[in-house]
Write a protein that holds these residues in place. Structure first.
Motif, short mmCIF file in Angstrom:
data_model
loop_
_atom_site.label_atom_id
_atom_site.label_comp_id
_atom_site.label_asym_id
_atom_site.label_seq_id
_atom_site.Cartn_x
_atom_site.Cartn_y
_atom_site.Cartn_z
N TRP A 1 0.83 -1.21 0.00
CA TRP A 1 0.00 0.00 0.00
C TRP A 1 0.87 1.26 0.00
O TRP A 1 0.60 2.22 -0.72
CB TRP A 1 -0.93 -0.02 1.20
N ARG A 2 1.92 1.26 0.80
CA ARG A 2 2.81 2.43 0.86
C ARG A 2 3.59 2.60 -0.45
O ARG A 2 3.86 3.73 -0.88
CB ARG A 2 3.77 2.29 2.03
N ASN A 3 3.94 1.48 -1.05
CA ASN A 3 4.67 1.56 -2.33
C ASN A 3 3.85 2.25 -3.41
O ASN A 3 4.40 2.94 -4.28
CB ASN A 3 5.05 0.16 -2.81
N ILE A 4 2.52 2.06 -3.37
CA ILE A 4 1.64 2.69 -4.38
C ILE A 4 1.78 4.20 -4.34
O ILE A 4 1.85 4.86 -5.39
CB ILE A 4 0.16 2.28 -4.14
N TRP A 5 1.85 4.76 -3.14
CA TRP A 5 1.82 6.22 -2.99
C TRP A 5 3.21 6.85 -2.90
O TRP A 5 3.33 8.03 -2.59
CB TRP A 5 0.98 6.58 -1.76
N ARG A 6 4.23 6.08 -3.18
CA ARG A 6 5.57 6.67 -3.24
C ARG A 6 5.69 7.59 -4.44
O ARG A 6 6.40 8.58 -4.40
CB ARG A 6 6.61 5.56 -3.32
N ASN A 7 5.00 7.24 -5.51
CA ASN A 7 4.92 8.13 -6.68
C ASN A 7 3.43 8.43 -6.90
O ASN A 7 2.74 7.74 -7.64
CB ASN A 7 5.51 7.44 -7.92
N LYS A 8 2.97 9.46 -6.21
CA LYS A 8 1.54 9.74 -6.18
C LYS A 8 0.99 10.09 -7.57
O LYS A 8 -0.11 9.65 -7.93
CB LYS A 8 1.25 10.89 -5.21
N MET A 9 1.73 10.89 -8.31
CA MET A 9 1.23 11.32 -9.62
C MET A 9 1.01 10.13 -10.55
O MET A 9 -0.02 10.04 -11.22
CB MET A 9 2.22 12.31 -10.25
N ARG A 10 1.98 9.21 -10.59
CA ARG A 10 1.85 8.05 -11.46
C ARG A 10 0.66 7.18 -11.04
O ARG A 10 -0.10 6.71 -11.88
CB ARG A 10 3.13 7.23 -11.43
N SER A 11 0.50 6.99 -9.74
CA SER A 11 -0.61 6.16 -9.25
C SER A 11 -1.96 6.81 -9.53
O SER A 11 -2.92 6.13 -9.91
CB SER A 11 -0.45 5.92 -7.74
N ILE A 12 -2.01 8.14 -9.39
CA ILE A 12 -3.27 8.85 -9.64
C ILE A 12 -3.64 8.78 -11.12
O ILE A 12 -4.80 8.58 -11.49
CB ILE A 12 -3.17 10.32 -9.16
N VAL A 13 -2.63 8.93 -12.00
CA VAL A 13 -2.89 8.84 -13.44
C VAL A 13 -3.39 7.45 -13.80
O VAL A 13 -4.34 7.29 -14.59
CB VAL A 13 -1.60 9.18 -14.24
N LEU A 14 -2.77 6.42 -13.22
CA LEU A 14 -3.20 5.06 -13.49
C LEU A 14 -4.61 4.82 -12.98
O LEU A 14 -5.44 4.20 -13.67
CB LEU A 14 -2.24 4.06 -12.84
N LEU A 15 -4.90 5.33 -11.78
CA LEU A 15 -6.26 5.19 -11.24
C LEU A 15 -7.29 5.88 -12.12
O LEU A 15 -8.38 5.36 -12.36
CB LEU A 15 -6.33 5.77 -9.82
N CYS A 16 -6.95 7.08 -12.60
CA CYS A 16 -7.87 7.82 -13.48
C CYS A 16 -8.14 7.05 -14.77
O CYS A 16 -9.28 7.02 -15.26
CB CYS A 16 -7.31 9.20 -13.80
N SER A 17 -7.09 6.43 -15.31
CA SER A 17 -7.29 5.66 -16.54
C SER A 17 -8.18 4.45 -16.30
O SER A 17 -9.02 4.11 -17.14
CB SER A 17 -5.93 5.22 -17.10
N ILE A 18 -8.02 3.81 -15.13
CA ILE A 18 -8.89 2.67 -14.79
C ILE A 18 -10.33 3.13 -14.61
O ILE A 18 -11.27 2.53 -15.15
CB ILE A 18 -8.39 1.97 -13.50
N VAL A 19 -10.51 4.23 -13.87
CA VAL A 19 -11.86 4.74 -13.61
C VAL A 19 -12.55 5.15 -14.91
O VAL A 19 -13.71 4.78 -15.17
CB VAL A 19 -11.81 5.94 -12.63
N LEU A 20 -11.84 5.93 -15.75
CA LEU A 20 -12.44 6.40 -17.00
C LEU A 20 -12.73 5.24 -17.96
O LEU A 20 -13.76 5.23 -18.64
CB LEU A 20 -11.52 7.41 -17.68
N GLY A 21 -11.81 4.29 -18.02
CA GLY A 21 -12.03 3.14 -18.90
C GLY A 21 -13.24 2.33 -18.49
O GLY A 21 -14.07 1.96 -19.33
N ILE A 22 -13.35 2.05 -17.19
CA ILE A 22 -14.50 1.28 -16.70
C ILE A 22 -15.78 2.07 -16.85
O ILE A 22 -16.82 1.53 -17.25
CB ILE A 22 -14.26 0.86 -15.24
N TRP A 23 -15.73 3.36 -16.53
CA TRP A 23 -16.92 4.20 -16.67
C TRP A 23 -17.40 4.22 -18.13
O TRP A 23 -18.58 4.01 -18.40
CB TRP A 23 -16.62 5.63 -16.22
#
Length: 404
Positions: free
Chosen positions: A7-29
């Motif tokens: 879990w901590r490793n995910i947020w070591r690079n917040k920008m990259r994780s947020i971009v990946l999350l946004c792509s997952i959210v938008l793709g599924i939506w």
């Protein structure tokens, strides 16, 4: 402990994780909403065909079904309609006389299907009275009123109050004709019906055919499509010797289209998830390569390869568990809102009407389909994490520690 590290490793690079999350959210939506749009479009098309043309089921003389010969009528149709209407689950039933012929005006003519109906019963089944855009529903004249479609009216160049002549063959195989006055023009949700269908009273059509009570079809509308097979079995008991078919049997191609629609929507979701798969794989591979030295140190101080593999897998699964539900939540909100208010496609109304679709689409999606999509996302994420995890697994501690 391993889950906390992942879990901590995910947020070591917040920008990259947020971009990946946004792509997952938008793709599924996007994929889920497109699925809901297509399902809503298909359900609406089926409703239009059932309520405007086929009804849930129809009863015919087997001979009439074969070649539309008007000699093959249904005996005792009034009593049958009464008994059918009393079956639980039946909303309405209507007896019809069906004749193919020509409609001519002083200007031109066109081939039409003539339906002789009881106006009150027919309106309960097809709601044709609700679609009258000019004139009235069989009122305004006592002698031979006729209701015609908007496209047919334009082709014949007649208006409300004008006269048309219907020509067809009677039971003695003689050509007969009758003059009818247009009391109403309807606009249905099917351009094919508007261009070729006319409705007259069966009491006006019978004398011209030369046979009283010559009913060729009984249309049955149900309260719910879920009662289809049960009601069909009961109608068959009431109508021995007659052909009782539900809408799936009357239009097999429509039934096939409905059955394959679910598969087609999952194909769309799968294509979107494949795109996400490569994005997730690429991002997680970058994360592993950036932490090569760190992973080497962890392995050198005693973390076994199985735990390293599990750590990278958990990072990807956590991202899917965040992005998946968020994407489905946004999709549910969008589908719920547009499913209530509708999506106005009136700019394409003419093209949609030619294919039998309405200009306002109401997206819809069953709860089970949301669950299926979520598990597909989770499975895709696990699959996407396999290669980066194997990449981490193959690292040699001594070489990884020296990596700059």
């Amino acid at each position: 402990m391993l889950a906390l590290v992942a879990w901590r490793n995910i947020w070591r690079n917040k920008m990259r994780s947020i971009v990946l999350l946004c792509s997952i959210v938008l793709g599924i939506w996007g994929g889920t909403f497109i699925t809901g749009f297509m399902m809503g479009m298909m359900e609406q098309y089926v409703d239009i065909v059932i309520e405007g043309q086929l009804s849930h089921m129809q009863v015919h003389n087997p001979g009439f079904k074969k070649d539309k010969d008007i000699h093959f009528a249904i005996g005792g149709a009034d009593e049958l309609v009464k008994n059918i209407s009393g079956i639980p689950g039946v909303r309405a039933a209507s007896a019809r006389m069906i004749v193919n012929g020509m409609a001519t005006s002083p200007v031109t003519g066109a081939g039409v299907s003539i339906s002789g109906i009881d106006p009150a019963h027919e309106d309960s089944v097809t709601r044709i009275g609700d679609h009258v855009i000019d004139g009235t529903y069989f009122t305004g004249t006592k002698h031979n009123p006729v209701l015609i479609g908007e496209k047919l009216a334009k082709k014949l160049k007649v208006k409300v109050g004008g006269k048309i002549v219907l020509t067809f063959q009677d039971v003695n195989n003689n050509i007969t004709a009758g003059a009818f006055r247009v009391t109403g023009i309807f606009h249905s949700r099917s351009s094919a019906v508007d261009a070729s269908q006319v409705f007259v009273r069966s009491s006006d059509l019978s004398p011209l055919l030369g046979q009283q009570d010559s009913i060729h079809e009984i249309a049955i509308l149900l309260k719910s499509n879920n009662d289809l097979l049960r009601v069909q079995a009961q109608v068959k008991k009431i109508c021995p010797g007659l052909l009782v078919e539900n809408w799936k049997e009357l239009q097999p191609d429509l039934n096939v289209l409905v059955e394959t629609m679910g598969e087609k929507t999952y194909v769309i979701i799968t294509i979107i998830l494949l795109a996400l798969l490569f994005g997730i794989t690429n991002t997680m591979l970058m994360a592993v390569l950036e932490r090569t030295r760190e992973i080497g140190i962890l392995m050198a101080i005693g973390m076994n390869r199985k735990r390293v593999f599990s750590m990278v897998m958990l990072e990807t699964i956590f991202l899917a568990l965040i992005g998946g539900p968020l994407g489905l939540l946004f999709a549910w909100i969008t589908i719920h809102f547009t499913g209530t208010s509708g999506i106005d496609l009136s700019a394409f109304a003419q093209g949609l009407s030619s294919f039998g679709f309405d200009s306002t689409i109401y997206p819809t999606l069953q709860a089970g389909q949301y669950e299926n999509i979520f598990f597909m996302v989770l499975g895709t994420s696990v699959l996407a994490a396999v290669y980066p995890s194997l990449k981490a697994l193959r690292l040699k501690p001594a070489d990884a520690i020296r990596k700059i």
